[in-house]
Enzyme design. Structure first.
Site, short mmCIF file in Angstrom:
data_model
loop_
_atom_site.label_atom_id
_atom_site.label_comp_id
_atom_site.label_asym_id
_atom_site.label_seq_id
_atom_site.Cartn_x
_atom_site.Cartn_y
_atom_site.Cartn_z
N ASN A 10 0.88 -1.17 0.00
CA ASN A 10 0.00 0.00 0.00
C ASN A 10 0.92 1.22 0.00
O ASN A 10 1.43 1.62 1.03
CB ASN A 10 -0.89 -0.05 1.25
CG ASN A 10 -1.84 1.13 1.33
OD1 ASN A 10 -1.79 2.04 0.50
ND2 ASN A 10 -2.69 1.12 2.33
N LYS A 17 3.19 0.80 3.16
CA LYS A 17 2.83 -0.21 4.17
C LYS A 17 2.85 -1.56 3.46
O LYS A 17 2.42 -1.64 2.31
CB LYS A 17 1.42 0.04 4.72
CG LYS A 17 1.31 1.27 5.59
CD LYS A 17 -0.09 1.32 6.23
CE LYS A 17 -0.42 2.73 6.65
NZ LYS A 17 -1.85 3.01 6.72
N ARG A 91 -2.49 -2.08 -3.53
CA ARG A 91 -3.68 -1.24 -3.37
C ARG A 91 -3.51 -0.04 -4.29
O ARG A 91 -2.53 0.70 -4.19
CB ARG A 91 -3.79 -0.77 -1.92
CG ARG A 91 -4.94 0.21 -1.75
CD ARG A 91 -5.01 0.73 -0.34
NE ARG A 91 -6.19 1.57 -0.21
CZ ARG A 91 -6.20 2.76 0.39
NH1 ARG A 91 -5.09 3.26 0.88
NH2 ARG A 91 -7.31 3.44 0.47
N HIS A 180 -12.44 3.26 -0.39
CA HIS A 180 -12.51 2.25 0.69
C HIS A 180 -13.32 1.04 0.22
O HIS A 180 -13.86 0.29 1.04
CB HIS A 180 -13.19 2.79 1.96
CG HIS A 180 -12.42 3.83 2.71
ND1 HIS A 180 -13.06 4.83 3.43
CD2 HIS A 180 -11.10 4.05 2.86
CE1 HIS A 180 -12.15 5.60 4.00
NE2 HIS A 180 -10.95 5.16 3.66
N ARG A 241 -9.88 15.74 6.74
CA ARG A 241 -10.77 16.16 5.63
C ARG A 241 -12.16 16.41 6.19
O ARG A 241 -12.65 15.65 7.02
CB ARG A 241 -10.85 15.04 4.57
CG ARG A 241 -9.57 14.85 3.80
CD ARG A 241 -9.62 13.58 2.97
NE ARG A 241 -8.79 12.53 3.53
CZ ARG A 241 -8.89 11.23 3.24
NH1 ARG A 241 -9.78 10.81 2.37
NH2 ARG A 241 -8.09 10.36 3.79
N ASP A 282 -6.14 12.89 15.35
CA ASP A 282 -6.25 11.55 15.90
C ASP A 282 -7.41 11.48 16.88
O ASP A 282 -7.54 12.33 17.77
CB ASP A 282 -4.94 11.18 16.60
CG ASP A 282 -4.91 9.72 17.01
OD1 ASP A 282 -4.28 8.93 16.31
OD2 ASP A 282 -5.55 9.38 18.04
N GLU A 384 -8.14 -5.03 5.00
CA GLU A 384 -7.96 -4.74 3.58
C GLU A 384 -6.80 -5.53 2.98
O GLU A 384 -6.85 -5.94 1.83
CB GLU A 384 -7.73 -3.23 3.40
CG GLU A 384 -9.01 -2.44 3.63
CD GLU A 384 -8.77 -0.96 3.90
OE1 GLU A 384 -8.36 -0.61 5.02
OE2 GLU A 384 -8.99 -0.15 2.99
P1 ADP Z 1 -6.35 4.40 8.46
O1 ADP Z 1 -7.46 5.12 7.81
O2 ADP Z 1 -5.04 5.15 8.45
O3 ADP Z 1 -6.21 2.93 8.13
P2 ADP Z 1 -7.28 3.43 11.05
O4 ADP Z 1 -8.39 2.60 10.54
O5 ADP Z 1 -6.12 2.76 11.69
O6 ADP Z 1 -6.75 4.47 10.00
O7 ADP Z 1 -7.93 4.46 12.12
C1 ADP Z 1 -7.16 5.43 12.75
C2 ADP Z 1 -8.06 6.19 13.70
O8 ADP Z 1 -8.60 5.28 14.68
C3 ADP Z 1 -7.32 7.28 14.48
O9 ADP Z 1 -8.11 8.46 14.53
C4 ADP Z 1 -7.23 6.68 15.87
O10 ADP Z 1 -7.21 7.66 16.87
C5 ADP Z 1 -8.51 5.89 15.94
N1 ADP Z 1 -8.43 4.90 17.03
C6 ADP Z 1 -7.57 3.87 17.16
N2 ADP Z 1 -7.76 3.24 18.35
C7 ADP Z 1 -8.75 3.91 18.99
C8 ADP Z 1 -9.41 3.77 20.25
N3 ADP Z 1 -9.06 2.80 21.11
N4 ADP Z 1 -10.40 4.64 20.54
C9 ADP Z 1 -10.76 5.62 19.69
N5 ADP Z 1 -10.17 5.81 18.49
C10 ADP Z 1 -9.19 4.98 18.14
#
Ligand code: ADP
Length: 402
Positions: A10, A17, A91, A180, A241, A282, A384
């Protein structure tokens, strides 16, 4: 290592990744990430059998990054060139109107993915860089492109059409493509399996809530609508976004704040959404700010939930009733608060989240709806990489390649 492993890549604009995994069992032999490509403080974190190998130092480009990854594979006991990887699955973000199924890569396919860069300037060039590097390093191994847009290729005309000048739209490839797709397809299949129902009989709504976020409405296994559009900017509120906004804002900012189109594009991609509203993208940091009483973070959260509920209502009506509502990806899998707030007060529609089930910390696919509730509410971890590995494996097996 068995000889039926698939390497999944990816490639982002400054990262790669990767996972080496068995597409049948889903067992991951190794995984990692190249980070900050093109910057001075680049690095690689490579994980194998619970051990972590690190590399620090500048990495000029994707080709250099992937060469180092291959070295780390060799040093950690998986020599990719020697051990016979069955396929590489890439991907690819945007398949445009051209690609709507996993596709065996040759020179013409690479050129076509490159041509689609005008639709995804941040993503497709990086995907091409990853593909070219992998082809150079594993010349005999078939490479397969799996497109993030593919699942949504068949969206109905009314859902995929923007009400703008039709000739202009046609000339510039403007339609709702959706993203997605690999995740929405994978998760909707897992939901049907969990419910022990034929996917053809089910109406589903899926919320994929990660850094990027999107929702889809799926009837009988086929999406009839999704929140992301021509680009991954439309729809839900995301980390950086903002999702839906009045398009008039763009012209207003250009005139009034004297921002260039590129500056506005940059702002909408990197400094909007939760980050724009609260300063953090985050979700865990957002929750910490809310707990500390930060009003901007609270508002960002409220906008996030409000947007989800708007689409939930829209999709309930579009589908004419729903059998399952599912949450996936980082926020969807890990935030009981988001799930509870997004579905609060909807008992009269048959939607009832069970508070105890909702807060259970199981990492597996599970129900969070109350026993006997009319509509199943579920949490299903997305995967994924596994979906891409399985798609790549299917393509090489069907074509007798490799
Ligand atoms: P990506 O779109 O990069 O694949 P992910 O599916 O890993 O992202 O999601 C990342 C988001 O998930 C971040 O905003 C992170 O803060 C949130 N996240 C991860 N663990 C937790 C948790 N325990 N509680 C709330 N949010 C979380």
């Amino acid at each position: 290592m068995n000889d039926d492993m698939v390497l999944v890549l990816n490639s982002g604009s400054s990262s790669i990744k990767y996972q080496l995994l068995d597409p049948e069992s889903g067992v991951v032999a190794a995984s990692g990430m190249v980070d900050r490509i093109g910057e001075e403080h680049a690095g690689i974190e490579h994980q194998v059998d619970g051990r972590i190998f690190e590399h620090r130092g500048p990495i000029a480009d994707h080709a250099a990054g992937l060469r180092l990854v291959f070295q780390m594979f060799a040093e950690s006991g998986h020599d990719l060139a020697a051990a016979g990887v069955r396929a590489v699955g890439h991907r690819v973000v945007h398949g445009g109107e051209v690609f709507y199924q996993p596709t065996l890569i040759d020179d013409a396919v690479v050129a076509a993915i490159s041509e689609l860069s005008s639709l995804a300037p941040l993503h497709n060039p990086a995907n091409v860089a990853g593909i070219e590097s992998a082809r150079a390093l594993l010349p005999g191994v078939p490479q397969v492109a799996v497109f993030d847009t593919a699942f949504f290729h068949g969206l109905p005309g009314a859902a995929k059409t923007y009400a703008i000048d039709a000739k202009l739209a046609a000339a510039h490839g403007i339609r709702k493509y959706g993203f997605h797709g690999t995740s929405h397809e994978y998760v909707s299949g897992r939901v049907a399996a969990l419910l022990e129902r034929d996917p053809a009989e089910l109406n589903q709504i899926i919320f994929h809530l990660g850094n990027g976020a999107s929702a889809s409405a799926i009837r009988g296994g086929h999406p009839i609508d999704t929140t992301m559009g021509l680009t991954p900017l439309e729809g839900l509120v995301m980390g950086t976004r903002g999702g839906d906004l009045d398009p008039g804002i763009i012209a207003h900012l250009a005139r009034s704040a004297q921002l260039s189109i590129d500056q506005i594009d940059e702002m909408l991609n990197r400094n909007a959404g939760l980050k724009g509203l609260s300063g953090v993208n985050d979700f865990r940091e957002l929750q910490r700010l809310i707990d500390a009483g930060d009003a901007a973070a609270r508002l960002a959260y409220d906008v996030y939930i409000h947007r989800m509920r708007r689409y939930l209502g829209a999709y309930l009506i579009e589908l004419g009733g729903v059998d399952a509502i599912t949450f996936t990806a980082g926020v969807g899998e890990n935030s009981p608060q988001v799930r509870a707030d997004a579905l609060a007060g909807l008992s009269r529609f048959g939607i009832d989240v069970d508070p105890d089930r909702n807060v259970a910390e199981d990492r597996v696919a599970r129900y969070i709806s109350a026993p006997g509730a009319e509509i199943a509410v579920l949490v299903v971890p997305t995967n994924e990489e596994l979906a891409i590995a399985q798609a790549a494996h299917r393509v090489v097996t069907a074509q007798g390649a490799g």
